[in-house]
Write an enzyme that holds these catalytic residues in place. Structure first.
Site, mmCIF file in Angstrom:
data_model
loop_
_atom_site.group_PDB
_atom_site.id
_atom_site.type_symbol
_atom_site.label_atom_id
_atom_site.label_comp_id
_atom_site.label_asym_id
_atom_site.label_seq_id
_atom_site.Cartn_x
_atom_site.Cartn_y
_atom_site.Cartn_z
ATOM 1 N N GLY A 29 0.801 -1.289 -0.001
ATOM 2 C CA GLY A 29 0.049 0.042 -0.085
ATOM 3 C C GLY A 29 0.597 1.174 0.034
ATOM 4 C CD GLU A 30 2.285 5.837 -0.900
ATOM 5 O OE1 GLU A 30 2.564 5.008 -1.754
ATOM 6 O OE2 GLU A 30 3.371 6.454 -0.192
ATOM 7 C CB SER A 31 4.611 3.304 3.958
ATOM 8 O OG SER A 31 5.568 4.279 2.964
ATOM 9 C CB CYS A 62 5.764 -3.986 -0.851
ATOM 10 S SG CYS A 62 6.126 -2.901 -2.002
ATOM 11 N NE ARG A 89 7.898 5.426 1.338
ATOM 12 C CZ ARG A 89 7.112 6.699 1.108
ATOM 13 N NH1 ARG A 89 7.279 7.515 1.810
ATOM 14 N NH2 ARG A 89 6.090 6.647 0.501
ATOM 15 C CB ILE A 126 4.304 -2.572 -7.241
ATOM 16 C CG1 ILE A 126 3.948 -3.912 -8.055
ATOM 17 C CG2 ILE A 126 3.541 -1.429 -7.523
ATOM 18 C CD1 ILE A 126 2.471 -4.251 -7.643
ATOM 19 N NE ARG A 127 5.812 4.825 -6.748
ATOM 20 C CZ ARG A 127 5.179 5.272 -5.339
ATOM 21 N NH1 ARG A 127 4.197 4.775 -5.083
ATOM 22 N NH2 ARG A 127 5.986 6.445 -4.902
ATOM 23 C CG HIS A 162 3.346 -6.620 -3.593
ATOM 24 N ND1 HIS A 162 2.573 -6.193 -2.651
ATOM 25 C CD2 HIS A 162 3.951 -5.706 -4.073
ATOM 26 C CE1 HIS A 162 2.801 -4.884 -2.734
ATOM 27 N NE2 HIS A 162 3.388 -4.481 -3.494
ATOM 28 C CD GLU A 164 0.874 -8.783 -1.055
ATOM 29 O OE1 GLU A 164 1.951 -9.578 -0.956
ATOM 30 O OE2 GLU A 164 0.764 -7.761 -0.885
HETATM 31 N N1 GLN Z 1 5.859 2.947 -2.531
HETATM 32 C C1 GLN Z 1 5.054 2.544 -1.594
HETATM 33 C C2 GLN Z 1 5.853 3.208 -0.279
HETATM 34 O O1 GLN Z 1 6.861 3.590 0.031
HETATM 35 C C3 GLN Z 1 5.200 0.896 -1.211
HETATM 36 C C4 GLN Z 1 4.492 0.137 -2.533
HETATM 37 C C5 GLN Z 1 3.900 -1.092 -2.316
HETATM 38 O O2 GLN Z 1 3.503 -1.414 -1.199
HETATM 39 N N2 GLN Z 1 3.754 -1.571 -3.359
HETATM 40 O O3 GLN Z 1 5.074 3.374 0.927
#
Ligand code: GLN
Length: 190
Positions: A29-31, A62, A89, A126-127, A162, A164
């Site tokens: 997700g987005e931390s 992630c 990150r 993913i990122r 990931h 999952e």
């Molecule tokens: N880029 C997100 C972060 O730094 C993490 C991305 C992800 O969980 N796929 O929070």
């Protein structure tokens, strides 16, 4: 994924939801968003307490790895600090540079909870965060491009990718077994 391994699972949003669980997965997700949600109602304190009393295993994928970590490059934000790694990150690149790669699981062979054989997993990045430091107590279970991407310290497991998002539940099976050992007779689900 946990259902696929035959375990009961439910969402955790407030501390009471941890009741009876032996494992907690903090997903991608987005931390920066989740860090705000996790201090609401002191969920972070409840997770720390349950982890430290040995009854709750943790698995961060992630973003979840970022939240579990002890430090983040270029930031003084507070993390859960329960997995002794530092992360950078988005250090694999931007959204466009997200990628999938076969990840060999060399470090898992000696793990008693690992029943997944020797075939590599597909790592979906993913990122993703790069793990820039691992503490002395951290075992590196998988490496990609010379960097650790799956790490474990006691009952805390972290993946830069990931698991999952694939059809392959082997790493979740591994985590469920860690959680069952952690939760002992208390364990009522993951
Ligand atoms: N880029 C997100 C972060 O730094 C993490 C991305 C992800 O969980 N796929 O929070």
């Amino acid at each position: 994924m946990l259902a696929r391994t035959g375990r009961a699972a439910r969402e955790v949003r407030v501390p009471e939801h941890l009741e009876g669980l032996s494992g907690l997965v903090i997903p991608g997700g987005e931390s920066t968003t989740v860090e705000k949600l996790i201090v609401k109602d002191r969920l972070d304190e409840a997770i720390r307490e349950r982890f430290r009393d040995g009854g709750l295993a943790l698995f961060g994928t992630c973003m979840g790895l970022i939240v579990l970590s002890r430090g983040i490059e270029g930031s003084r934000r507070l993390r859960l600090g329960l997995l002794d790694v530092a992360v950078a990150r988005n250090a694999y690149g931007r959204q466009r540079e997200s990628f999938e790669a076969a990840v060999a699981l060399n470090g898992l062979a000696g793990e008693p909870e690992w029943v997944g054989g020797t075939a590599p997993v597909t790592g979906v990045f993913i990122r993703a965060p790069v793990i820039t430091r691992t503490g002395a107590g951290v075992r590196v279970l998988a490496v990609h491009g010379g960097r650790p991407v799956l790490v474990r310290e006691g009952n805390a497991l972290g993946a830069a990718f990931h698991p999952e998002l694939t059809e392959d539940a082997r790493i979740h099976e591994y985590f469920a077994r860690i959680a069952e050992n952690a939760g002992g007779t208390r364990g009522g689900g993951v």
